[in-house]
Design a protein around this motif. Sequence first.
Motif, PDB file in Angstrom:
ATOM      1  N   ALA A  66     -75.227  87.811 -77.678  1.00  0.00           N
ATOM      2  CA  ALA A  66     -75.667  88.020 -79.059  1.00  0.00           C
ATOM      3  C   ALA A  66     -77.011  87.317 -79.213  1.00  0.00           C
ATOM      4  O   ALA A  66     -77.095  86.098 -79.072  1.00  0.00           O
ATOM      5  N   ARG A  67     -78.040  88.082 -79.462  1.00  0.00           N
ATOM      6  CA  ARG A  67     -79.376  87.498 -79.629  1.00  0.00           C
ATOM      7  C   ARG A  67     -79.426  86.693 -80.928  1.00  0.00           C
ATOM      8  O   ARG A  67     -78.992  87.161 -81.973  1.00  0.00           O
ATOM      9  N   LEU A  68     -79.970  85.485 -80.838  1.00  0.00           N
ATOM     10  CA  LEU A  68     -80.051  84.607 -81.999  1.00  0.00           C
ATOM     11  C   LEU A  68     -80.805  85.276 -83.148  1.00  0.00           C
ATOM     12  O   LEU A  68     -80.376  85.200 -84.304  1.00  0.00           O
ATOM     13  N   ASP A  69     -81.899  85.969 -82.834  1.00  0.00           N
ATOM     14  CA  ASP A  69     -82.660  86.627 -83.908  1.00  0.00           C
ATOM     15  C   ASP A  69     -81.842  87.717 -84.593  1.00  0.00           C
ATOM     16  O   ASP A  69     -81.966  87.935 -85.790  1.00  0.00           O
ATOM     17  N   SER A  70     -80.952  88.398 -83.853  1.00  0.00           N
ATOM     18  CA  SER A  70     -80.115  89.424 -84.487  1.00  0.00           C
ATOM     19  C   SER A  70     -79.027  88.785 -85.357  1.00  0.00           C
ATOM     20  O   SER A  70     -78.606  89.369 -86.350  1.00  0.00           O
ATOM     21  N   ILE A  71     -78.586  87.590 -84.984  1.00  0.00           N
ATOM     22  CA  ILE A  71     -77.616  86.863 -85.813  1.00  0.00           C
ATOM     23  C   ILE A  71     -78.279  86.496 -87.138  1.00  0.00           C
ATOM     24  O   ILE A  71     -77.738  86.752 -88.215  1.00  0.00           O
ATOM     25  N   TYR A  72     -79.475  85.890 -87.045  1.00  0.00           N
ATOM     26  CA  TYR A  72     -80.206  85.522 -88.259  1.00  0.00           C
ATOM     27  C   TYR A  72     -80.530  86.735 -89.125  1.00  0.00           C
ATOM     28  O   TYR A  72     -80.561  86.640 -90.345  1.00  0.00           O
ATOM     29  N   ALA A  73     -80.757  87.887 -88.492  1.00  0.00           N
ATOM     30  CA  ALA A  73     -81.091  89.099 -89.232  1.00  0.00           C
ATOM     31  C   ALA A  73     -79.870  89.727 -89.911  1.00  0.00           C
ATOM     32  O   ALA A  73     -80.011  90.656 -90.707  1.00  0.00           O
ATOM     33  N   GLY A  74     -78.669  89.234 -89.585  1.00  0.00           N
ATOM     34  CA  GLY A  74     -77.458  89.751 -90.216  1.00  0.00           C
ATOM     35  C   GLY A  74     -76.821  90.930 -89.518  1.00  0.00           C
ATOM     36  O   GLY A  74     -75.886  91.530 -90.035  1.00  0.00           O
ATOM     37  N   THR A  75     -77.293  91.265 -88.328  1.00  0.00           N
ATOM     38  CA  THR A  75     -76.755  92.435 -87.628  1.00  0.00           C
ATOM     39  C   THR A  75     -75.298  92.265 -87.201  1.00  0.00           C
ATOM     40  O   THR A  75     -74.644  93.259 -86.960  1.00  0.00           O
TER      41      THR A  75
END
Length: 163
Positions: free
Chosen positions: A81-90
């Motif tokens: 799980a990419r950290l940026d995708s977690i922060y983006a709410g994906t």
Amino acid sequence: MEDSILFIEEPGFTITNIEHIEYISFMCGGVTFEHSGQDYRIFFPNPNAVLPVRMKNGSHLLLPWGRRREQGGQLPVGGWARLDSIYAGTWDKYFPSPVKIDVTSFMEKDYEGKSHWFDLLPGKYLQGLVAHNKNEQRVYVVTMEPDSTMAEFHDRMPRIMFG
């Protein structure tokens, strides 16, 4: 609850919906750990791969490591799980929970496909994300941009947590 999962509470790390995971060339494609007195060496391509999630009481719960294309289920395909995708709410739609993955080492493949093992010192963990969909539950390794050491091996690295 005595056997509940140990959640990581970090400012700025709020997990909401998850639907994007990429198959990355087996970045953090293998781990070693000890569980119930037995040593394990696990590689993501194995459909039976599990990771040790650290519980609040210090014990471990072995959870399936991501999902492969040929496996049933509704959670995302891949093991990361990419950290940026977690922060983006994906990841939000999978009701994710941040966890500590208690391993002694992890493996990265370099740009030529050669394996390199990296030991974790005691008190350090890989950050994980447990995704949920009805009765399905799987753990994904959280990844981020590599630091200067890891950049020579891969374009991503697992997020390493302390404490």
